[in-house]
Design an enzyme around this catalytic site. Structure first.
Site, short mmCIF file in Angstrom:
data_model
loop_
_atom_site.label_atom_id
_atom_site.label_comp_id
_atom_site.label_asym_id
_atom_site.label_seq_id
_atom_site.Cartn_x
_atom_site.Cartn_y
_atom_site.Cartn_z
N HIS A 195 16.33 -11.76 -7.00
CA HIS A 195 16.27 -12.13 -8.33
C HIS A 195 15.33 -12.61 -8.56
O HIS A 195 14.91 -13.87 -8.13
CB HIS A 195 17.98 -12.73 -8.60
CG HIS A 195 18.30 -12.67 -10.27
ND1 HIS A 195 17.40 -11.71 -11.25
CD2 HIS A 195 19.27 -13.13 -10.57
CE1 HIS A 195 18.12 -11.50 -11.61
NE2 HIS A 195 18.86 -12.86 -11.37
N HIS A 240 22.01 -4.11 -12.82
CA HIS A 240 20.99 -5.24 -12.75
C HIS A 240 21.84 -6.41 -11.42
O HIS A 240 20.93 -6.39 -10.44
CB HIS A 240 21.94 -6.33 -13.68
CG HIS A 240 21.46 -8.12 -14.32
ND1 HIS A 240 20.10 -8.72 -14.38
CD2 HIS A 240 22.52 -9.26 -13.97
CE1 HIS A 240 20.70 -10.04 -14.17
NE2 HIS A 240 21.69 -9.94 -14.01
N CYS A 293 17.76 -14.05 -17.00
CA CYS A 293 17.46 -12.79 -16.55
C CYS A 293 17.00 -12.11 -17.43
O CYS A 293 16.59 -11.12 -16.72
CB CYS A 293 18.75 -13.03 -15.72
SG CYS A 293 19.68 -14.66 -14.25
#
Length: 302
Positions: free
Chosen positions: A201, A161, A25
């Site tokens: 995401h 995040h 990520c």
């Protein structure tokens, strides 16, 4: 051989490295960190950094399993007491990076300035491969502000995040607080939010998406709301932290200092990135003379 030596050197200088980065990520954040190092070392004059996730079929949903990272109701409720996981998004994002002085000299449109970046790995602090650690994240954040030469006391907003997991969110805020507390004791002065509440995401493109959000926020002088938040996760001590969730659209006025923000990106396995951004400097006025310009005019009537 047909070019002067100076031209040949210039052509070679433009050819920087091409690197495929995979830190889950935080991939685009890791690539950004490496690109900044490349520009600073003089190995390139311009870098294109990007990442993202597009996984057909685009209209498909996901199956929720209790205790896993995907949301049970299709919403990413970052920092909320109802947070149960993230939603996957589809999209790509790219940034063009140049040294600031070169960009200004070339007359480029500058959306924001990267003041510093920090990178770390959780290492043996993790209790498991997928579990984040406070210490590892705090180290990346601290390094970023050291690199930038900026006190977090002057930062207005953090693009977290923020995956909306009941474990990850408290760890991230604790790490941010730990890093900021090395510089300031102020409370609740800095907004915090996550673009994942808007678009989901983007996996490898998560950091780039966050930076684009912050750059546009600076340009429009607005702090957008972090969605689907009502009450804070009880495991997050916002009251004694430097942060408060950005719950509604708000003006972002310029004060005595430039607008500043931080962007965090955390990778599965523990590679952590933090980027310190500052608003673009005012565009330089040009005073060119002696050049003829063609003014094009179209009208229905005289």
């Amino acid at each position: 051989k047909d070019f002067p030596a100076t031209r040949v050197a210039y052509q070679l200088h433009l050819r920087g490295p091409a690197i495929n980065v995979k830190t889950a990520c935080s991939s685009s954040g890791s690539a950004l960190h490496l690109a900044c190092q490349t520009l600073r070392s003089g190995d390139a004059d311009l870098m294109l950094v990007g990442g993202g996730r597009i996984q057909p079929p685009l209209g498909a949903g996901h199956q929720h399993r209790e205790g896993h990272a995907l949301s049970p109701d299709g919403y990413c409720r970052t920092f909320s007491d109802r947070a149960r996981g993230m939603v996957r998004g589809h999209g790509m994002g790219f940034l063009v990076l140049k040294p600031l002085e070169r960009a200004r000299a070339d007359g480029d449109t500058i959306h924001a300035v990267i003041k510093g970046t920090g990178i770390s790995n959780d290492g043996s602090d993790k209790v498991g491969f997928t579990a984040p650690s406070v210490g590892g994240q705090a180290e990346a954040i601290y390094r970023a502000y050291q690199s930038a030469g900026i006190n977090p006391d002057t930062v207005d907003y953090i693009e977290a995040h923020g995956t909306g997991t009941p474990i990850g969110d408290p760890i991230e805020v604790a790490a941010l607080s730990q890093a900021f507390r090395r510089f300031t004791d102020r409370k609740n002065y800095c907004g915090i939010g996550s673009v994942k509440t808007n678009i989901g995401h983007l996996d490898a493109g998560a950091c780039i998406a966050g930076i684009i959000k912050v750059a546009l926020s600076m340009r429009h002088e607005k702090l957008p709301a972090s969605l689907h938040f009502e009450r804070p996760n009880p495991q997050i001590d916002f009251a004694n932290s430097p942060f408060s969730v950005q719950q509604s659209l708000a003006d972002w006025p310029r004060g005595a200092k430039p607008r500043r923000a931080g962007v965090s990106s955390l990778g599965l396995g523990g590679t952590n990135i933090h980027v310190v951004l500052e608003e673009a400097p005012p565009a330089a006025r040009t005073t060119e003379t002696g050049r003829a310009d063609l003014l094009l005019l179209s009208a229905k009537t005289e």
